[in-house]
Design a protein around this motif. Structure first.
Motif: not given
Length: 220
Positions: A9-27, A137-143
């Motif tokens: 489903t193109p709209p959902l596919a685009a939503q997934l690519r955007q959302g997962l890309g924003d979360a830092g994944f290569a999609v 889980a939060t993608r937080a990094v600390s030193r």
């Protein structure tokens, strides 16, 4: 981390690519079962989001073919089919998790992060390397208790090395897991990213293993 999203489903596919890309994944994405089957057979994905009702080949058939070939990447089924019998069928076919539509993107991201951690033998979301801490889980990094800001590629490279701590990871492997299929890949960029990570996280954390790539040094 690199994902394959299989949704016709193109709209959902685009939503997934955007959302997962924003979360830092290569999609990467596929719109039918045959394309998904081919990509899953030829590309090293860290996880797959798989719809069941696909043209040309249904999702369960794709999943069964992958598992019969020994493809072990985590697969999360994302579908409108929500009966318990269909969930059981999907899990028995080799799925690792199941999420029904409609869904919250935050939940999908959390489930994918957990699947990827477990696939790499890591149970807890927080990984500690001396004074450096990574919360997957939060993608937080600390030193030394102070937050460290990383770019998406810096975080992707660091988290992949962290989940594979102790073993050398080649530049080819890093490139395959950091960039989507349509990205203009340049392995020389990895050297720049590693140099920036060493400045931010400490020179001794990431070793260069001659002829093999990079290795994140476990604490102790």
């Amino acid at each position: 981390m690199r994902l394959l999203v299989v949704e016709d489903t193109p709209p959902l596919a685009a939503q997934l690519r955007q959302g997962l890309g924003d979360a830092g994944f290569a999609v990467d994405s596929a719109m039918d079962g045959e394309e998904a089957l081919h990509l899953g057979e030829t590309e090293p994905y860290d996880a797959v989001v798989l719809d069941l009702g696909l043209p040309r080949m249904d999702g369960l058939s794709v999943l069964r073919r992958w598992r019969a070939q020994g493809r072990a990447m985590p697969v999360l089924i994302l579908t409108a089919r929500d009966s318990w019998t269909e969930k059981v069928e999907g899990l028995n076919a080799g799925a690792d998790d199941y999420l029904a539509k409609p869904f919250a993107m935050a939940e999908l991201v959390a489930r994918l992060n957990a699947l990827i951690r477990r696939a790499n033998g890591v149970a807890k979301p927080e990984l500690v390397f001396g004074e450096v801490r990574l919360d997957t889980a939060t993608r937080a990094v600390s030193r030394a208790g102070a937050p460290v800001r990383l770019t998406a590629l810096e975080y992707g490279l660091f988290s992949y090395l962290a989940l594979n701590a102790g073993r050398p990871v080649s530049k080819t492997e890093l490139t395959e897991h950091l960039y989507a299929q349509d990205f203009d890949r340049d392995s020389n960029t990895l050297e720049v990213i590693v140099a920036r990570l060493r400045r931010k996280l400490g020179d001794a954390l990431i070793e260069t293993v001659r002829g093999q790539g990079y290795r994140l040094v476990p604490a102790g």
